[in-house]
Design a protein around this motif. Structure first.
Motif, short mmCIF file in Angstrom:
data_model
loop_
_atom_site.label_atom_id
_atom_site.label_comp_id
_atom_site.label_asym_id
_atom_site.label_seq_id
_atom_site.Cartn_x
_atom_site.Cartn_y
_atom_site.Cartn_z
N GLU A 192 0.85 -1.19 0.00
CA GLU A 192 0.00 0.00 0.00
C GLU A 192 0.89 1.24 0.00
O GLU A 192 1.88 1.29 -0.70
N SER A 193 0.57 2.20 0.87
CA SER A 193 1.40 3.41 0.91
C SER A 193 2.61 3.15 1.81
O SER A 193 2.52 2.36 2.75
N PRO A 194 3.73 3.81 1.53
CA PRO A 194 4.90 3.60 2.38
C PRO A 194 4.66 4.19 3.77
O PRO A 194 3.86 5.11 3.93
N THR A 195 5.35 3.66 4.75
CA THR A 195 5.23 4.21 6.11
C THR A 195 6.62 4.42 6.69
O THR A 195 7.58 3.77 6.25
N ALA A 196 6.71 5.32 7.65
CA ALA A 196 7.99 5.56 8.32
C ALA A 196 7.67 6.25 9.65
O ALA A 196 6.59 6.80 9.82
N TYR A 197 8.63 6.21 10.56
CA TYR A 197 8.45 6.93 11.83
C TYR A 197 8.70 8.41 11.55
O TYR A 197 9.82 8.79 11.20
N PRO A 198 7.68 9.23 11.69
CA PRO A 198 7.79 10.62 11.21
C PRO A 198 8.83 11.47 11.94
O PRO A 198 9.43 12.35 11.35
N GLU A 199 9.08 11.18 13.22
CA GLU A 199 10.02 12.04 13.98
C GLU A 199 11.46 11.58 13.80
O GLU A 199 12.38 12.22 14.30
N LEU A 200 11.65 10.46 13.09
CA LEU A 200 13.01 9.98 12.83
C LEU A 200 13.45 10.45 11.44
O LEU A 200 12.61 10.61 10.55
N THR A 201 14.74 10.63 11.28
CA THR A 201 15.25 11.07 9.98
C THR A 201 15.19 9.90 8.99
O THR A 201 14.99 8.75 9.40
N VAL A 202 15.42 10.23 7.72
CA VAL A 202 15.46 9.20 6.68
C VAL A 202 16.51 8.15 7.04
O VAL A 202 16.26 6.95 7.00
N ARG A 203 17.69 8.64 7.46
CA ARG A 203 18.78 7.72 7.80
C ARG A 203 18.39 6.83 8.98
O ARG A 203 18.61 5.62 8.96
N GLU A 204 17.77 7.44 10.00
CA GLU A 204 17.41 6.65 11.19
C GLU A 204 16.35 5.59 10.85
O GLU A 204 16.43 4.46 11.34
N ASN A 205 15.39 5.97 10.02
CA ASN A 205 14.39 4.99 9.60
C ASN A 205 15.04 3.82 8.88
O ASN A 205 14.70 2.66 9.11
N LEU A 206 16.00 4.13 8.02
CA LEU A 206 16.66 3.06 7.27
C LEU A 206 17.61 2.25 8.16
O LEU A 206 17.80 1.05 7.94
N GLU A 207 18.20 2.93 9.16
CA GLU A 207 19.08 2.22 10.10
C GLU A 207 18.29 1.18 10.89
O GLU A 207 18.77 0.07 11.14
N ILE A 208 17.07 1.56 11.28
CA ILE A 208 16.20 0.60 11.98
C ILE A 208 15.95 -0.60 11.09
O ILE A 208 16.10 -1.75 11.51
N ALA A 209 15.60 -0.32 9.82
CA ALA A 209 15.35 -1.42 8.88
C ALA A 209 16.61 -2.26 8.70
O ALA A 209 16.55 -3.50 8.68
N ARG A 210 17.77 -1.60 8.59
CA ARG A 210 19.03 -2.33 8.38
C ARG A 210 19.27 -3.33 9.51
O ARG A 210 19.60 -4.49 9.29
N ARG A 211 19.06 -2.85 10.73
CA ARG A 211 19.31 -3.74 11.87
C ARG A 211 18.28 -4.86 11.95
O ARG A 211 18.61 -5.99 12.27
N LEU A 212 17.01 -4.50 11.67
CA LEU A 212 15.97 -5.54 11.77
C LEU A 212 16.09 -6.56 10.64
O LEU A 212 15.60 -7.67 10.76
N TYR A 213 16.75 -6.17 9.54
CA TYR A 213 17.01 -7.14 8.47
C TYR A 213 18.33 -7.88 8.70
O TYR A 213 18.72 -8.73 7.90
#
Lengths: 303, 263
Positions: free
Chosen positions: A84-105
């Motif tokens: 569907e539509s993309p989602t992200a934690y709004p108060e986190l930066t682009v890098r921080e959102n991707l860092e979370i994904a990096r670690r969870l992957y």
């Protein structure tokens, strides 16, 4: 056959509503599979089932050779998704959102984040809070998250949503390159038929929860019907002459349309016939049905 | 372990970047400050009246301005306000995934859902312990600044133990808030449950059944209903609280294990 996605009798109902009914998908590895359907046809429900995000009412799903669900079981290390539509934690930066994904992957390489933001063209926004991104860049962030771990299979729901025309071309090229150079399988739903037409090597059409057609893109060219379009000043005379000669003629929007091999293979004979009938053609062209027309005809037939 | 640590890192980052962290710290600071203000008033009621801190007509009850009374006040305020504050934290940590629509991103990951939810529980445990500790430490500073009599290291230690046990008892009731935030897909069902359980627990405590109701135990342990309420609590009360905690954790983990994006 080495399949990236396989569903067997996949069905999902919400009470009396059958969102998806007996869908048997077979997506080969390395394919770009365009999954077409109108709004509410069952595209997103199918995608959710592929990702184990919903429990099918009946049937089963295998992704990259592994059964999907229950309890989140699946080959998720090798699958990137955008549902569907993309989602992200709004108060986190682009890098921080991707860092979370990096670690969870479970990706050890810290450079993965930098590489993916550069690839998706969002490097200038890397320290910006996700909540402040434009729709297009938010979509790119969602795609970056899907590509971050260099998956073997990408499952993307409307990947071109919110992108400007240049962005659409850029993402199309990116997906084409991934499929061609790295053998990544792409399963993408879309309602932008021209995009699917340009990108997909295989197309599935879902309508009212049922997979009504599945075909190779090359086969689509053969299947799309061809017609001869003729424009003349004296339409009545032309129509009478063609009728007498045994052609099946239909008039529409000021043009005459002739179908069948006889008409399409010999437009020169047609021109001669019309000249003799005193209605010389001012336009004579073989037209091929677009994917859009094919799709609308197919979904219309299945009403 | 690495998987769990990654999930904990992610949860900690989300909390650190949120305004909710600072909001809860701010709210916690108010408790010792209010306690200190009460001590000032109790210490010099006439002066407080002259300064306009209290109404001329008010009759202050609540004992004397000393450390035992001050610690009791802190303990009771954490049992009351802490319950609401902790529920707010729990509702946010779990409910925000639904309000930000990020819950679906947690479903198809190589990191098991159980690891992510466990990380959320650990984060909230650390967060709540930190707030309880902060309330006590700031409380010590405020008490010293107000210069109240009756200090002893022994009293401070026992009060610290009581405060942390009340905080622990409140935390043990929080998994049900997490469950309501998850199954209810947002903050509101969780906060509704927190309020409902809090009110029902107080009523049942007043009726004398509180020792059998886990949701009454923290307030009774704080001595809010008098010293007899502490005596009323027995091993059965703590075992039932532990059972409520375990059930809440298991139910929340089970819900997430079979979580569906159907709605």
């Amino acid at each position: 056959m080495d399949l990236a996605i396989e569903t067997m009798g996949l069905s999902k109902s919400y009470g009396p509503v059958h969102a998806v009914e007996n869908v048997n998908l077979r997506v080969r590895r390395g394919e770009i599979y365009g999954f077409l359907g109108l709004n509410g046809a069952g595209k997103t429900t199918t995608i959710r089932a592929l990702l184990g995000m919903i429990r099918p009412t009946a049937g089963s799903v295998r992704v990259l050779g592994q059964p999907v669900g229950p309890h989140g079981r699946g080959p998720w290390r090798d699958v990137g998704h955008l549902v569907e539509s993309p989602t992200a934690y709004p108060e986190l930066t682009v890098r921080e959102n991707l860092e979370i994904a990096r670690r969870l992957y479970g990706i050890a390489d810290r450079k993965a984040t930098t590489q993916v933001v550069e690839r998706l063209g969002i490097a200038p926004y890397v320290d910006r809070k996700a909540g402040t991104l434009s729709t297009g860049n938010f979509q790119r962030l969602g795609l970056a998250r899907a590509l971050l771990h260099e998956p073997e299979l990408l499952i993307l729901d409307e990947p071109a949503n919110g992108l400007d025309p240049a962005g659409v071309v850029e993402i199309r090229e990116l997906l084409e390159n991934l499929a061609r150079e790295k053998g990544v399988t792409v399963f993408m739903s879309s309602h932008i038929l021209t995009e699917v037409n340009r990108l997909a090597t295989r197309i599935g059409i879902i309508h009212k929860g049922r997979l009504i057609e599945e075909l190779d893109a090359e086969k689509l060219d053969e299947l799309r019907s061809q017609r001869l379009e003729i424009k003349v000043h004296d339409q009545a005379a032309a129509q009478a002459a063609l009728g007498q000669a045994g052609y099946d003629v239909k008039a529409s929007n000021g043009s005459l349309f002739l179908s069948g091999d006889r008409a399409i293979s010999a437009p020169d004979e047609m021109a001669t016939l019309l000249v003799h009938a005193g209605a010389p053609p001012i336009r004579l062209v073989v037209v091929q049905e677009e994917l859009e027309a094919h799709f609308l005809r197919l979904t219309g037939e299945n009403e | 372990m690495n998987i769990f640590l990654s999930a904990l890192w992610a949860e900690t980052l989300k909390a650190r970047r949120s305004k909710v962290l600072w909001l809860t710290i701010g709210a916690s600071l108010i408790l010792p400050l209010i306690g200190g203000l009460f001590m000032i008033i109790l210490k010099n009621p006439e002066q407080a009246r002259n300064m306009g801190l209290i109404s001329v007509k008010s009759q202050l009850v609540g004992g004397t301005a000393d450390w035992p009374n001050y610690f009791d006040m802190l303990l009771q305020s954490i049992a009351m306000a802490g319950s609401i504050l902790f529920a707010f934290i729990m509702a946010w940590v779990f409910g925000r995934e639904f309000s930000d629509h990020t819950a679906k991103e947690l479903l198809a990951l190589p990191t098991p859902r159980v690891a992510i939810i466990s990380a959320k529980f650990v984060l909230t445990a650390v967060w709540m312990s930190g707030l309880a500790l902060m309330i006590f430490v700031i409380g010590l500073g405020v008490g010293a600044a107000v210069d109240i009599p009756g200090w002893s290291l022994e009293l401070a230690w026992s009060s610290f133990g009581a405060l942390m046990s009340v905080a622990l008892l409140i935390f043990m009731l929080m998994p049900f808030v997490a469950l309501f935030a998850s199954a209810g897909r947002g903050y509101l069902p969780a906060l509704g449950w927190a309020l409902f359980s809090f009110v029902i627990a107080q009523i049942l405590s007043l009726l004398g059944w509180g020792d059998w109701i886990p949701w009454s135990v923290p307030v009774m342990r704080s001595g809010m209903f008098g010293p007899s309420s502490i005596e009323q609590l027995g091993m059965h009360s703590y075992i039932l609280t532990l059972v409520a905690f375990t059930l809440g954790v298991i139910a929340t983990l089970s819900w997430w294990r079979s979580a569906d994006q159907a709605k």
